[in-house]
Write a protein that holds these residues in place. Structure first.
Motif, short mmCIF file in Angstrom:
data_model
loop_
_atom_site.label_atom_id
_atom_site.label_comp_id
_atom_site.label_asym_id
_atom_site.label_seq_id
_atom_site.Cartn_x
_atom_site.Cartn_y
_atom_site.Cartn_z
N ALA A 152 0.84 -1.20 0.00
CA ALA A 152 0.00 0.00 0.00
C ALA A 152 0.87 1.25 0.00
N GLU A 153 1.94 1.23 0.80
CA GLU A 153 2.86 2.37 0.86
C GLU A 153 3.56 2.59 -0.48
N SER A 154 4.03 1.51 -1.07
CA SER A 154 4.87 1.63 -2.27
C SER A 154 4.08 1.85 -3.55
N SER A 155 2.84 1.37 -3.61
CA SER A 155 2.09 1.46 -4.87
C SER A 155 0.88 2.39 -4.82
N LEU A 156 0.32 2.61 -3.63
CA LEU A 156 -0.89 3.43 -3.52
C LEU A 156 -0.65 4.81 -2.91
N ALA A 157 0.27 4.89 -1.96
CA ALA A 157 0.43 6.14 -1.21
C ALA A 157 0.85 7.28 -2.13
N ILE A 158 1.92 7.08 -2.90
CA ILE A 158 2.46 8.05 -3.88
C ILE A 158 2.84 9.36 -3.20
N HIS A 159 1.87 10.05 -2.61
CA HIS A 159 2.11 11.31 -1.92
C HIS A 159 2.49 11.05 -0.45
N PRO A 160 2.87 12.08 0.29
CA PRO A 160 3.17 11.90 1.72
C PRO A 160 1.88 11.68 2.53
N ARG A 161 1.34 10.50 2.44
CA ARG A 161 0.11 10.17 3.15
C ARG A 161 0.18 8.70 3.57
N ILE A 162 -0.59 8.36 4.60
CA ILE A 162 -0.62 7.00 5.13
C ILE A 162 -1.95 6.40 4.68
N VAL A 163 -1.88 5.46 3.73
CA VAL A 163 -3.09 4.98 3.06
C VAL A 163 -3.52 3.61 3.59
N PHE A 164 -4.77 3.30 3.35
CA PHE A 164 -5.32 2.02 3.77
C PHE A 164 -5.21 1.01 2.63
N SER A 165 -4.67 -0.16 2.95
CA SER A 165 -4.69 -1.26 2.00
C SER A 165 -6.16 -1.59 1.70
N ASP A 195 -9.41 10.46 -0.99
CA ASP A 195 -8.75 11.41 -1.88
C ASP A 195 -9.38 11.38 -3.27
N ASP A 196 -9.00 12.34 -4.09
CA ASP A 196 -9.57 12.46 -5.43
C ASP A 196 -9.26 11.25 -6.31
N ASP A 197 -8.18 10.53 -6.01
CA ASP A 197 -7.80 9.37 -6.81
C ASP A 197 -8.43 8.07 -6.30
N GLY A 198 -9.37 8.19 -5.34
CA GLY A 198 -10.08 7.02 -4.84
C GLY A 198 -9.37 6.27 -3.73
N VAL A 199 -8.24 6.83 -3.25
CA VAL A 199 -7.47 6.19 -2.19
C VAL A 199 -7.87 6.78 -0.84
N HIS A 200 -8.08 5.91 0.15
CA HIS A 200 -8.39 6.35 1.51
C HIS A 200 -7.09 6.50 2.31
N TYR A 201 -7.00 7.58 3.08
CA TYR A 201 -5.78 7.80 3.87
C TYR A 201 -6.12 8.33 5.25
N LEU A 202 -5.13 8.26 6.13
CA LEU A 202 -5.29 8.65 7.53
C LEU A 202 -5.17 10.17 7.64
N ASP A 203 -6.20 10.81 8.17
CA ASP A 203 -6.25 12.27 8.23
C ASP A 203 -5.64 12.77 9.55
N TYR A 204 -4.30 12.85 9.60
CA TYR A 204 -3.65 13.26 10.85
C TYR A 204 -3.83 14.74 11.14
N LEU A 205 -4.00 15.56 10.12
CA LEU A 205 -4.22 17.00 10.36
C LEU A 205 -5.62 17.25 10.89
N GLY A 206 -6.61 16.58 10.31
CA GLY A 206 -7.98 16.71 10.80
C GLY A 206 -8.12 16.23 12.23
N TYR A 207 -7.42 15.13 12.55
CA TYR A 207 -7.44 14.62 13.92
C TYR A 207 -6.85 15.66 14.87
N ASN A 208 -5.78 16.30 14.46
CA ASN A 208 -5.16 17.33 15.30
C ASN A 208 -6.15 18.45 15.61
#
Length: 300
Positions: A152-165, A195-208
């Motif tokens: 998930a990190e190597s193929s889906l994340a792409i950007h600096p984000r923590i994505v869900f497999s 995200d716009d590309d259909g990938v779900h990621y962990l929203d650490y800024l929103g949590y803050n």
């Protein structure tokens, strides 16, 4: 019955540039000290005193349900919450709510590592999250959950984000429980963002932001009981967003400066890296949109 296992594989973007520039013992020791701070932060959140506090928690004793392990391997961090067999756990709905709660705890503990990385070294985390099996012992980690999180990190994340497999959110009851807990305890601040590309990621800024939002009953009740502590948390959040803004701006300025003297092919390659941090800038700005307290930290 057991809860859901959580496994995270996290990589530090920019680590190789820093590592490649280390050419003396002093620089090496300084960087190792930085990495030890990251490890120390996670060790501190997992210390015996914390375990004793959870034992007193009537709603959720984390360590009754999970064995919590983490390991740093070079520029990678692996975290796994391995579920224990709990005979008293017989309610399936409670199983999923407790599992969702564990994800919030993971994000809470990651905040210090995330902050230390970008504020000290301008490093941002990219990672993957899996619910498959992983086992950690010392500096060794194995299991299909590790591979799933890594992919998930190597193929889906792409950007600096923590994505869900993908398999994580295919469990509709787990996804629903995370949303429900977000509504009950965090005023609807769901830590899963699409995200716009259909990938779900962990929203650490929103949590803050949710941790200082007085519209959230849990936060307003805490502020009434202990106003100085709330004001301290508010200042810490401001510092978080200030340093986050500065680190992103610094990274974009540095990357743009590298274009000088490069040929078209090299610029095209560099632009792909720049695009990752443009994404991060947009994530930062969209999070702070309509928040007057943090308007000054929006990046132009």
């Amino acid at each position: 019955m057991k809860l859901i296992q959580w496994t995270l594989f996290l990589d530090m973007l920019g680590y190789r540039d820093i590592n490649g520039a280390i050419n003396s013992e002093a620089k090496a020791k300084e960087f190792i000290s930085f990495m030890e701070d990251n490890k120390g932060g996670l060790d501190f959140s997992n210390r015996s005193e914390v375990k004793e506090q959870y034992k007193k928690d009537k709603s959720f004793d984390l360590y009754l349900y999970y064995d919590v392990q983490h390991a740093f391997i070079s520029d990678s961090l692996i975290i796994t919450f391995t579920p224990k067999e709990v005979k008293s756990l017989k309610n399936n709905q409670l199983k999923y709510m407790h599992s969702a709660n564990a994800l919030f705890i993971i994000l809470m503990r990651l905040q210090a590592v995330i902050f230390n990385c970008f504020s000290q070294k301008g490093l941002f985390l990219r990672g993957g999250i899996s619910t498959k099996y992983c086992y950690i012992k010392d500096h060794f980690a194995v299991g299909e959950g590790l591979i799933s999180a890594y992919k998930a990190e190597s193929s889906l994340a792409i950007h600096p984000r923590i994505v869900f497999s993908p398999e994580v959110l295919e469990d509709k009851q787990l996804k629903s429980s995370i949303t429900k807990l977000s509504d009950i305890m965090y005023g609807g601040h769901n830590i899963i963002k699409l995200d716009d590309d259909g990938v779900h990621y962990l929203d650490y800024l929103g949590y803050n932001l949710s941790q200082i939002d007085l519209n959230v009953k849990m936060i307003s009740d805490h502020a009434k009981r202990n106003l100085p502590m709330y004001l301290y948390s508010l200042e810490q959040s401001k510092l978080f967003f200030q340093r986050h803004s500065e680190a992103i701006e610094g990274k974009l300025t540095e990357l743009e400066s590298r274009k000088a003297g490069l040929n078209a092919s090299e610029i095209q390659k560099l632009q792909k890296v720049i695009d990752k941090f443009i994404w991060l800038k947009n994530y930062h700005n969209s999070t702070l949109l309509n928040h007057e307290k943090f308007a000054e930290y929006v990046i132009n």
